[in-house]
Design a protein around this motif. Sequence first.
Motif, PDB file in Angstrom:
ATOM      1  N   ASP A  80       0.830  -1.300   0.007  1.00  0.00           N
ATOM      2  CA  ASP A  80       0.173   0.088   0.050  1.00  0.00           C
ATOM      3  C   ASP A  80       0.954   1.398  -0.005  1.00  0.00           C
ATOM      4  OD1 ASP A  80       0.845   0.012   2.458  1.00  0.00           O
ATOM      5  OD2 ASP A  80      -0.863  -0.130   3.642  1.00  0.00           O
ATOM      6  N   GLU A  81       2.000   1.117  -0.540  1.00  0.00           N
ATOM      7  CA  GLU A  81       2.843   2.421  -0.603  1.00  0.00           C
ATOM      8  C   GLU A  81       2.315   3.179  -1.489  1.00  0.00           C
ATOM      9  OE1 GLU A  81       5.366   5.527  -0.500  1.00  0.00           O
ATOM     10  OE2 GLU A  81       5.461   3.925   0.823  1.00  0.00           O
ATOM     11  N   PRO A  82       1.990   4.612  -1.117  1.00  0.00           N
ATOM     12  CA  PRO A  82       1.240   5.506  -2.028  1.00  0.00           C
ATOM     13  C   PRO A  82       2.015   5.826  -3.366  1.00  0.00           C
ATOM     14  CG  PRO A  82       1.174   6.103   0.269  1.00  0.00           C
ATOM     15  CD  PRO A  82       2.085   5.138   0.349  1.00  0.00           C
ATOM     16  N   ALA A  83       3.255   5.878  -3.303  1.00  0.00           N
ATOM     17  CA  ALA A  83       3.922   6.551  -4.307  1.00  0.00           C
ATOM     18  C   ALA A  83       4.746   5.335  -5.188  1.00  0.00           C
ATOM     19  CB  ALA A  83       5.327   7.159  -3.839  1.00  0.00           C
ATOM     20  N   ARG A  84       4.086   4.175  -5.154  1.00  0.00           N
ATOM     21  CA  ARG A  84       4.614   2.837  -5.707  1.00  0.00           C
ATOM     22  C   ARG A  84       4.283   3.020  -7.380  1.00  0.00           C
ATOM     23  NH1 ARG A  84       1.394  -0.802  -7.276  1.00  0.00           N
ATOM     24  NH2 ARG A  84       2.935  -2.330  -7.521  1.00  0.00           N
ATOM     25  N   ASP A  85       3.287   3.675  -7.691  1.00  0.00           N
ATOM     26  CA  ASP A  85       2.898   3.923  -8.972  1.00  0.00           C
ATOM     27  C   ASP A  85       3.031   5.484  -9.515  1.00  0.00           C
ATOM     28  OD1 ASP A  85       1.856   4.356 -11.602  1.00  0.00           O
ATOM     29  OD2 ASP A  85       0.711   2.254 -11.477  1.00  0.00           O
ATOM     30  N   GLY A  88      -0.142   7.544 -10.058  1.00  0.00           N
ATOM     31  CA  GLY A  88      -0.977   7.825  -8.761  1.00  0.00           C
ATOM     32  C   GLY A  88      -1.116   6.799  -7.803  1.00  0.00           C
ATOM     33  N   PRO A  89      -1.853   6.997  -6.731  1.00  0.00           N
ATOM     34  CA  PRO A  89      -2.030   5.619  -5.673  1.00  0.00           C
ATOM     35  C   PRO A  89      -2.635   4.510  -6.137  1.00  0.00           C
ATOM     36  CG  PRO A  89      -2.928   8.161  -4.833  1.00  0.00           C
ATOM     37  CD  PRO A  89      -2.634   8.095  -6.287  1.00  0.00           C
ATOM     38  N   THR A  90      -1.821   3.465  -6.105  1.00  0.00           N
ATOM     39  CA  THR A  90      -2.400   2.373  -6.508  1.00  0.00           C
ATOM     40  C   THR A  90      -1.937   1.128  -5.410  1.00  0.00           C
ATOM     41  OG1 THR A  90      -1.674   2.773  -8.699  1.00  0.00           O
ATOM     42  CG2 THR A  90      -2.042   0.560  -8.273  1.00  0.00           C
ATOM     43  N   LEU A  91      -3.162   0.303  -5.112  1.00  0.00           N
ATOM     44  CA  LEU A  91      -2.816  -0.707  -3.950  1.00  0.00           C
ATOM     45  C   LEU A  91      -2.686  -1.788  -4.920  1.00  0.00           C
ATOM     46  CD1 LEU A  91      -3.582  -1.170  -0.938  1.00  0.00           C
ATOM     47  CD2 LEU A  91      -5.772  -1.955  -1.799  1.00  0.00           C
ATOM     48  N   SER A  92      -1.495  -2.589  -4.509  1.00  0.00           N
ATOM     49  CA  SER A  92      -1.154  -3.882  -5.134  1.00  0.00           C
ATOM     50  C   SER A  92      -1.312  -5.026  -4.449  1.00  0.00           C
ATOM     51  CB  SER A  92       0.330  -3.748  -5.635  1.00  0.00           C
ATOM     52  OG  SER A  92       0.804  -5.355  -5.935  1.00  0.00           O
ATOM     53  N   ILE A  93      -2.197  -6.020  -4.969  1.00  0.00           N
ATOM     54  CA  ILE A  93      -2.307  -7.215  -4.219  1.00  0.00           C
ATOM     55  C   ILE A  93      -1.760  -8.231  -4.875  1.00  0.00           C
ATOM     56  CG2 ILE A  93      -4.267  -9.153  -3.681  1.00  0.00           C
ATOM     57  CD1 ILE A  93      -6.338  -6.813  -3.519  1.00  0.00           C
TER      58      ILE A  93
END
Length: 208
Positions: A80-85, A88-93
């Motif tokens: 859930d790192e906000p800056a991973r993408d 914009g904010p992307t939640l990765s499962i």
Amino acid sequence: MEQSVVSVDVVALRFWSDDPGLTLGVAARAHPPFEGELALPGVLLARGERLALAARRAVHTKLGVPEAAIGAVGQLVTFDEPARDPRGPTLSIAMWAVVGPHEPNATRWVSFDEVPPLAFDHTRIVGAARGHLSRLLWKDLPFTRALTGEEFPATRAVELSTALHGARPDPANLNRTLATIPGLERTAERRRTKATGRPAAVWAFAEV
């Protein structure tokens, strides 16, 4: 507040009978961001789509694996790192999938110890996935069976444990672990393998 979207990123595993060890699939991204860089197969979760279906879609579309060759699929961990993408904010499962034999394509298969730099936070995902998968091995039957097949020589069990734990297991301890798995039995057969050149005991799952 800016809302995040959900992506499904997959650690697709290959452990075919002729493979020297366990590997995972990566492929070059076809679009920005990170166009041309290697990454795990991933897709944005569609409205109403189940995670397992999204994982299969990612492996099929990004790695070119035929749908019929995608075996068991399961969930690993959420990032859930906000800056991973950068978009914009992307939640990765993060998910795992086991891939069966199919015709070769542009997919690059690498061991956990030789993973190249990956786009986004996919290198971190692979590192975390290895720990989770090592805990699933020999305990989660769908995951274990998808990798080993219905029967396997003991040397293949050693290779799997080594790949996921990062260290070669003690053979006696591994045999004791295998003996506790429901439905798994040591047969009277011994099979010569490329790994050692010596006949190895064969383990087999009982028919259900």
